[in-house]
Design an enzyme around this catalytic site. Structure first.
Site, PDB file in Angstrom:
ATOM      1  N   TYR A  45       0.851  -1.202   0.000  1.00  0.00           N
ATOM      2  CA  TYR A  45       0.000   0.000   0.000  1.00  0.00           C
ATOM      3  C   TYR A  45       0.874   1.234   0.000  1.00  0.00           C
ATOM      4  O   TYR A  45       1.821   1.321   0.783  1.00  0.00           O
ATOM      5  CB  TYR A  45      -0.904   0.017   1.247  1.00  0.00           C
ATOM      6  CG  TYR A  45      -2.365   0.075   0.869  1.00  0.00           C
ATOM      7  CD1 TYR A  45      -2.852   1.155   0.127  1.00  0.00           C
ATOM      8  CD2 TYR A  45      -3.242  -0.947   1.207  1.00  0.00           C
ATOM      9  CE1 TYR A  45      -4.171   1.203  -0.262  1.00  0.00           C
ATOM     10  CE2 TYR A  45      -4.572  -0.900   0.822  1.00  0.00           C
ATOM     11  CZ  TYR A  45      -5.031   0.177   0.086  1.00  0.00           C
ATOM     12  OH  TYR A  45      -6.343   0.220  -0.304  1.00  0.00           O
ATOM     13  N   GLU A  47      -0.516   4.801  -0.629  1.00  0.00           N
ATOM     14  CA  GLU A  47      -1.311   6.017  -0.886  1.00  0.00           C
ATOM     15  C   GLU A  47      -0.436   7.249  -0.701  1.00  0.00           C
ATOM     16  O   GLU A  47       0.342   7.337   0.241  1.00  0.00           O
ATOM     17  CB  GLU A  47      -2.497   6.076   0.079  1.00  0.00           C
ATOM     18  CG  GLU A  47      -3.653   5.204  -0.368  1.00  0.00           C
ATOM     19  CD  GLU A  47      -4.814   5.237   0.609  1.00  0.00           C
ATOM     20  OE1 GLU A  47      -4.645   5.765   1.722  1.00  0.00           O
ATOM     21  OE2 GLU A  47      -5.881   4.720   0.264  1.00  0.00           O
ATOM     22  N   ASP A 196      -5.239  14.018 -25.400  1.00  0.00           N
ATOM     23  CA  ASP A 196      -5.304  12.629 -24.958  1.00  0.00           C
ATOM     24  C   ASP A 196      -4.593  11.811 -26.039  1.00  0.00           C
ATOM     25  O   ASP A 196      -5.164  11.503 -27.076  1.00  0.00           O
ATOM     26  CB  ASP A 196      -6.780  12.231 -24.821  1.00  0.00           C
ATOM     27  CG  ASP A 196      -6.975  10.758 -24.513  1.00  0.00           C
ATOM     28  OD1 ASP A 196      -5.983  10.003 -24.511  1.00  0.00           O
ATOM     29  OD2 ASP A 196      -8.141  10.361 -24.301  1.00  0.00           O
ATOM     30  N   THR A 222      -2.566   6.396 -22.334  1.00  0.00           N
ATOM     31  CA  THR A 222      -2.507   5.044 -21.796  1.00  0.00           C
ATOM     32  C   THR A 222      -1.050   4.602 -21.934  1.00  0.00           C
ATOM     33  O   THR A 222      -0.269   5.230 -22.661  1.00  0.00           O
ATOM     34  CB  THR A 222      -3.372   4.050 -22.591  1.00  0.00           C
ATOM     35  OG1 THR A 222      -2.908   4.053 -23.945  1.00  0.00           O
ATOM     36  CG2 THR A 222      -4.838   4.428 -22.555  1.00  0.00           C
ATOM     37  N   LYS A 225      -0.950   0.816 -25.212  1.00  0.00           N
ATOM     38  CA  LYS A 225      -1.240   0.773 -26.655  1.00  0.00           C
ATOM     39  C   LYS A 225       0.091   0.835 -27.406  1.00  0.00           C
ATOM     40  O   LYS A 225       0.894  -0.070 -27.259  1.00  0.00           O
ATOM     41  CB  LYS A 225      -2.228   1.883 -26.998  1.00  0.00           C
ATOM     42  CG  LYS A 225      -3.588   1.662 -26.290  1.00  0.00           C
ATOM     43  CD  LYS A 225      -4.631   2.714 -26.586  1.00  0.00           C
ATOM     44  CE  LYS A 225      -5.908   2.434 -25.788  1.00  0.00           C
ATOM     45  NZ  LYS A 225      -6.893   3.517 -25.936  1.00  0.00           N
ATOM     46  N   ARG A 231      -1.021  -2.342 -18.850  1.00  0.00           N
ATOM     47  CA  ARG A 231      -2.306  -1.654 -18.930  1.00  0.00           C
ATOM     48  C   ARG A 231      -2.352  -0.564 -17.868  1.00  0.00           C
ATOM     49  O   ARG A 231      -2.231  -0.845 -16.672  1.00  0.00           O
ATOM     50  CB  ARG A 231      -3.387  -2.704 -18.658  1.00  0.00           C
ATOM     51  CG  ARG A 231      -4.784  -2.363 -18.983  1.00  0.00           C
ATOM     52  CD  ARG A 231      -5.573  -3.645 -19.204  1.00  0.00           C
ATOM     53  NE  ARG A 231      -5.181  -4.225 -20.473  1.00  0.00           N
ATOM     54  CZ  ARG A 231      -5.602  -3.767 -21.655  1.00  0.00           C
ATOM     55  NH1 ARG A 231      -6.467  -2.787 -21.733  1.00  0.00           N
ATOM     56  NH2 ARG A 231      -5.169  -4.309 -22.769  1.00  0.00           N
TER      57      ARG A 231
HETATM   58  C1  LIG Z   1      -7.936   3.841 -25.149  1.00  0.00           C
HETATM   59  C2  LIG Z   1      -8.264   5.254 -24.943  1.00  0.00           C
HETATM   60  C3  LIG Z   1      -8.533   5.775 -23.663  1.00  0.00           C
HETATM   61  C4  LIG Z   1      -8.794   4.972 -22.429  1.00  0.00           C
HETATM   62  O1  LIG Z   1      -8.086   3.915 -22.110  1.00  0.00           O
HETATM   63  P1  LIG Z   1      -8.522   2.860 -20.976  1.00  0.00           P
HETATM   64  O2  LIG Z   1      -7.192   2.494 -20.404  1.00  0.00           O
HETATM   65  O3  LIG Z   1      -9.211   1.776 -21.698  1.00  0.00           O
HETATM   66  O4  LIG Z   1      -9.391   3.545 -19.980  1.00  0.00           O
HETATM   67  C5  LIG Z   1      -8.709   7.136 -23.549  1.00  0.00           C
HETATM   68  N1  LIG Z   1      -8.651   7.939 -24.613  1.00  0.00           N
HETATM   69  C6  LIG Z   1      -8.421   7.490 -25.851  1.00  0.00           C
HETATM   70  C7  LIG Z   1      -8.367   8.453 -26.980  1.00  0.00           C
HETATM   71  C8  LIG Z   1      -8.240   6.125 -26.063  1.00  0.00           C
HETATM   72  O5  LIG Z   1      -8.061   5.672 -27.312  1.00  0.00           O
END
Ligand SMILES: *Cc1c(COP(=O)(O)O)cnc(C)c1O
Length: 409
Positions: A45, A47, A196, A222, A225, A231
């Site tokens: 933990y 936090e 994003d 993220t 990807k 993840r």
């Molecule tokens: C995949 C994605 C997310 C969110 O990812 P998670 O880890 O699945 O919550 C946010 N914004 C965009 C543009 C994405 O393609």
């Protein structure tokens, strides 16, 4: 001990090895990343933030998280990073909260044009917490920057959002920044600009496209990807005052204890992504994606074109199938894709007219340019429905046979 779960993990491993993975948001992390994520750090933990924790015994996880933060900053050339968000959606949740009060107005890309659930979908927290307005793509399927500027003056939002889930072209973040700056000056407003980069973070890390950290107030991502990490989520900025707000927006506002085992995996991923080999990998991803797009185009299909790791194939006008049907047909021969809305889609989201095709995962396993063209011909043959399923499966097996095992990466 648990034979049921062990069996299912084995089956999933086999599925990943047998199939051609073309889902643009997936990738295979290295063994080092996977080992860190399965490590005993998960028992801790922690936090709070490094050296400011709510628990004792954090001396080693403090160093782990500090390394992850420093490596993220070095990789993306920025001076603030928060590596705690459990996912990209969590990162967006915290980033919005750090920038604007509840009820503020956010301008994002129309969801059907490639936005994300957290960008104002009626089924997401985002639309319950903020008011959303939208800009759309031009007729050519590309961002219409003049239209976007017009929409900004019409709607006067508090935050402009860029970065998408199914947009196949490069994004001119620099131009968006100057549009926002001009709007703020003309209207005496303080509209923020957030990017994003969940999908394209690997391309940014490799230096093969504009770095949004140079232009946006906050960049979210993220890590699983194109970055090829575990993840998880990530938030970056160059504004240290804003950084303090982001920290409290992540913990305690949206999350509890951080996943230090995943943060260790992120640290390893950031180190891997800083190597020349990763730049080579990312360049091959872009080449493979383009080769597959171009081969389908040569075969007479309607494709979007591409400047990144993905493109859209219009299966309705190319084969008379909807996206759902194409996804199922390809799935039956071991080619994994997802249905996707195309720019001028006439079908509902449950069907869609297109599929999204990405080459980040296949390239991690060693897919060559020839393989990428072979995949295009396999997709075409499958959706034309002229060859038997058995023949198509054999063609898929022949392509995959030279690729690396997913556990060996
Ligand atoms: C995949 C994605 C997310 C969110 O990812 P998670 O880890 O699945 O919550 C946010 N914004 C965009 C543009 C994405 O393609």
């Amino acid at each position: 001990m648990d034979q049921e779960i062990a069996f299912l993990i084995k089956k999933e491993e086999q599925r990943q090895n047998d199939n051609i993975e073309l889902i643009a948001s997936e990738n295979y992390p290295s063994r080092d990343v996977r080992e860190a994520c399965g490590s005993i750090l998960m028992a801790k933990y922690a936090e709070g933030y490094p050296y400011k924790r709510y628990y004792g015994g954090c001396e080693y996880v403090d160093e782990v998280e500090t390394l992850a933060i420093e490596r993220a900053k070095a990789l993306f050339h920025c001076n603030y990073a928060n590596v705690q968000p459990h996912s990209g959606s969590q990162a967006n949740y915290a980033a919005y909260h750090a920038l604007i009060p509840n009820g503020s107005k956010i301008m994002a890309l129309t969801l059907n044009d490639g936005g994300h659930l957290t960008h104002g979908s009626p089924v997401s927290f985002s639309s319950a917490t903020y008011r959303f307005c939208f800009y759309s793509l031009g007729e050519d399927g590309r961002i219409d920057y003049e239209g976007l500027q017009r929409r900004l003056y019409e709607e006067e939002p508090d935050l402009l959002l860029a970065g998408y889930s199914a947009y196949p072209f490069s994004i001119d973040f620099k131009r968006m920044r100057s549009i926002v700056d001009k709007f703020n000056l003309d209207k005496n407003k303080h509209c923020f600009f957030m990017v994003d980069m969940a999908h394209i973070a690997g391309i940014v890390a490799a230096g093969l496209t504009q770095n949004p950290c140079d232009y946006a107030d906050i960049v979210t991502s993220t890590t699983h990807k194109t970055l090829r990490g575990p993840r998880g989520g990530l938030i970056l900025s160059n504004d240290l005052e804003l950084g303090k707000k982001i920290n409290s927006a992540v913990f305690p506002y949206t999350q509890g204890g951080p996943l230090e085992h995943i943060i260790a995996g992120k640290a390893i991923c950031f180190l891997e992504d800083s190597k020349p080999e990763f730049k080579d990998y990312m360049a091959r991803v872009l080449e493979n994606t383009k080769a597959c797009n171009d081969e389908l185009s040569r075969l007479g299909c309607r494709v979007s074109g591409t400047e990144n790791h993905l493109f859209l194939l219009d299966v309705l006008s190319s084969y008379g199938l909807n996206g759902k049907e194409a996804e199922t047909k390809l799935g039956e021969i071991g080619v994994t894709v997802n249905k996707n809305m195309i720019h001028d889609d006439t079908l509902p989201p449950s069907k869609c007219s297109g599929i999204r095709i990405g080459f980040a995962a296949a390239t991690s396993r060693g897919a060559s340019l020839e393989d990428a063209k072979g995949v295009a011909r396999l997709i075409d043959a499958c959706l034309k429905g002229k060859e038997s399923k058995e023949e198509l499966i054999n063609r898929r097996k022949a392509i995959v046979s030279s690729w690396a095992d997913v556990l060996s990466l």
